[in-house]
Design an enzyme around this catalytic site. Structure first.
Site, PDB file in Angstrom:
ATOM      1  CB  ALA A  36      -0.502  -0.023   1.465  1.00 43.96           C
ATOM      2  CG  PHE A  37       4.940   3.285   1.699  1.00 43.93           C
ATOM      3  CD1 PHE A  37       4.898   4.036   2.566  1.00 43.93           C
ATOM      4  CD2 PHE A  37       6.396   3.431   0.794  1.00 43.93           C
ATOM      5  CE1 PHE A  37       5.455   5.386   3.205  1.00 43.93           C
ATOM      6  CE2 PHE A  37       7.023   4.682   1.334  1.00 43.93           C
ATOM      7  CZ  PHE A  37       6.546   5.314   2.545  1.00 43.93           C
ATOM      8  CD  GLU A  38       5.985   0.309  -1.806  1.00 44.12           C
ATOM      9  OE1 GLU A  38       5.040  -0.085  -1.755  1.00 44.12           O
ATOM     10  OE2 GLU A  38       7.093   0.477  -1.555  1.00 44.12           O
ATOM     11  CB  VAL A  45      -2.576  -0.615   4.773  1.00 45.47           C
ATOM     12  CG1 VAL A  45      -1.291  -1.474   6.480  1.00 45.47           C
ATOM     13  CG2 VAL A  45      -3.001  -0.962   4.495  1.00 45.47           C
ATOM     14  NE  ARG A  69     -14.282  -2.912   7.277  1.00 47.78           N
ATOM     15  CZ  ARG A  69     -14.773  -4.397   8.454  1.00 47.78           C
ATOM     16  NH1 ARG A  69     -14.281  -4.975   7.999  1.00 47.78           N
ATOM     17  NH2 ARG A  69     -15.769  -3.333   9.749  1.00 47.78           N
ATOM     18  CG  HIS A  92       5.659  -1.246   9.008  1.00 47.54           C
ATOM     19  ND1 HIS A  92       6.403  -0.673   8.538  1.00 47.54           N
ATOM     20  CD2 HIS A  92       4.993  -1.848   7.940  1.00 47.54           C
ATOM     21  CE1 HIS A  92       6.883  -1.012   7.188  1.00 47.54           C
ATOM     22  NE2 HIS A  92       6.147  -1.604   6.706  1.00 47.54           N
ATOM     23  CG  PHE A 152      -8.452   6.127   0.274  1.00 45.89           C
ATOM     24  CD1 PHE A 152      -7.079   5.839   0.346  1.00 45.89           C
ATOM     25  CD2 PHE A 152      -9.625   4.614   1.564  1.00 45.89           C
ATOM     26  CE1 PHE A 152      -6.470   5.401   1.810  1.00 45.89           C
ATOM     27  CE2 PHE A 152      -8.759   4.996   2.416  1.00 45.89           C
ATOM     28  CZ  PHE A 152      -7.862   4.498   2.921  1.00 45.89           C
ATOM     29  CB  THR A 185       5.436  -3.094  14.653  1.00 44.04           C
ATOM     30  OG1 THR A 185       4.899  -2.955  13.005  1.00 44.04           O
ATOM     31  CG2 THR A 185       6.127  -3.813  14.806  1.00 44.04           C
TER      32      THR A 185
HETATM   33  N1  INI Z   1       1.849  -3.235   2.833  1.00 45.05           N
HETATM   34  C1  INI Z   1       0.598  -3.348   2.768  1.00 45.05           C
HETATM   35  O1  INI Z   1      -0.073  -3.304   1.328  1.00 45.05           O
HETATM   36  N2  INI Z   1       0.017  -4.099   3.572  1.00 45.05           N
HETATM   37  C2  INI Z   1      -0.202  -4.656   5.208  1.00 45.05           C
HETATM   38  O2  INI Z   1      -0.467  -4.896   5.734  1.00 45.05           O
HETATM   39  C3  INI Z   1       1.421  -3.965   5.498  1.00 45.05           C
HETATM   40  N3  INI Z   1       2.251  -4.114   6.578  1.00 45.05           N
HETATM   41  O3  INI Z   1       1.520  -4.825   7.533  1.00 45.05           O
HETATM   42  O4  INI Z   1       3.445  -4.419   6.273  1.00 45.05           O
HETATM   43  C4  INI Z   1       2.523  -3.681   4.108  1.00 45.05           C
HETATM   44  N4  INI Z   1       3.946  -3.471   4.338  1.00 45.05           N
HETATM   45  C5  INI Z   1       4.668  -2.908   2.969  1.00 45.05           C
HETATM   46  C6  INI Z   1       4.711  -1.946   2.811  1.00 45.05           C
HETATM   47  O5  INI Z   1       3.571  -1.623   1.882  1.00 45.05           O
HETATM   48  C7  INI Z   1       5.613  -1.150   1.900  1.00 45.05           C
HETATM   49  O6  INI Z   1       5.522  -1.748   0.684  1.00 45.05           O
HETATM   50  C8  INI Z   1       6.782  -1.885   2.166  1.00 45.05           C
HETATM   51  O7  INI Z   1       7.667  -1.288   3.205  1.00 45.05           O
HETATM   52  C9  INI Z   1       8.223  -1.400   1.290  1.00 45.05           C
HETATM   53  O8  INI Z   1       8.067  -0.130   0.754  1.00 45.05           O
END
Ligand code: INI
Length: 176
Positions: A54-56, A79, A125, A86, A111, A84
């Site tokens: 999701a971060f990307e 996510v 969901r 994170h 979103f 943690t």
């Molecule tokens: N990415 C997700 O899409 N969902 C998650 O729950 C998750 N957790 O829990 O770590 C997650 N991590 C990876 C993150 O999105 C990045 O891809 C990674 O940090 C590289 O930048």
């Protein structure tokens, strides 16, 4: 099964989907593309881009929105809270990034990212037989294309004007 319509025929959609938690995001994607198809969107008018997590999503969503090739971009991810902080960092970044990209590009960016405490909540969901956030994201995207076209005074070739939802599947109610 939702009624088939041609309400979004001719519209083009980009979809950014995270591979992380793929068991869930795959179901979101399926419901999303099913709903677009039910609304008349041709397979060639949908481009799916997969990202690691999701971060990307925001970077790719912004790039797709700026490409002038899509009427809306739909972001799908899951996510799920772990042990943690994170989770909090990712949720904050993905929501802020998607919102910022939409404001910067003035392209609807939807979103459709689940942020849940448990896997069970995420699965509920993404369930095809219940409310599915992927289908709902597709409905929101179609509605936002129409909203933006109206505000801009552009020709609105999307025939339905009210989207209603039933179990995350699109149903269009024609009002004119
Ligand atoms: N990415 C997700 O899409 N969902 C998650 O729950 C998750 N957790 O829990 O770590 C997650 N991590 C990876 C993150 O999105 C990045 O891809 C990674 O940090 C590289 O930048």
């Amino acid at each position: 099964m939702a009624k088939q319509t041609r309400a979004a025929a001719g519209l083009r959609f980009g979809i950014v989907v995270a591979r992380f938690n793929q068991r869930i995001t795959g179901k979101l994607l399926r419901a999303c593309t099913d709903t677009l198809a039910q609304c008349g969107v041709a397979p060639n008018d949908i481009q799916v881009v997969r990202v690691p997590g999701a971060f990307e999503i925001p970077l790719v969503a912004r790039t797709m929105a700026r490409a002038n090739r899509f009427d809306a971009v739909i972001c799908l991810g899951a996510v799920i809270r772990g042990d943690t902080p994170h989770f909090d960092y990712i949720c904050e970044e993905v929501s802020r990034g998607i919102g910022q990209a939409a404001l910067e590009t003035e392209v609807p960016i939807i979103f459709g990212v689940l942020t849940t405490e448990t896997v069970a909540q995420a699965e509920a969901r993404a369930d095809q037989t219940q409310f599915n956030r992927g289908g709902a994201a597709a409905e929101s995207a179609i509605e936002m294309v129409k909203v933006m076209r109206r505000i801009r005074g552009e020709a609105d070739n999307v025939t339905g004007s009210n989207l209603t939802s039933q179990n995350g599947q699109a149903r269009l109610r024609r009002t004119r």
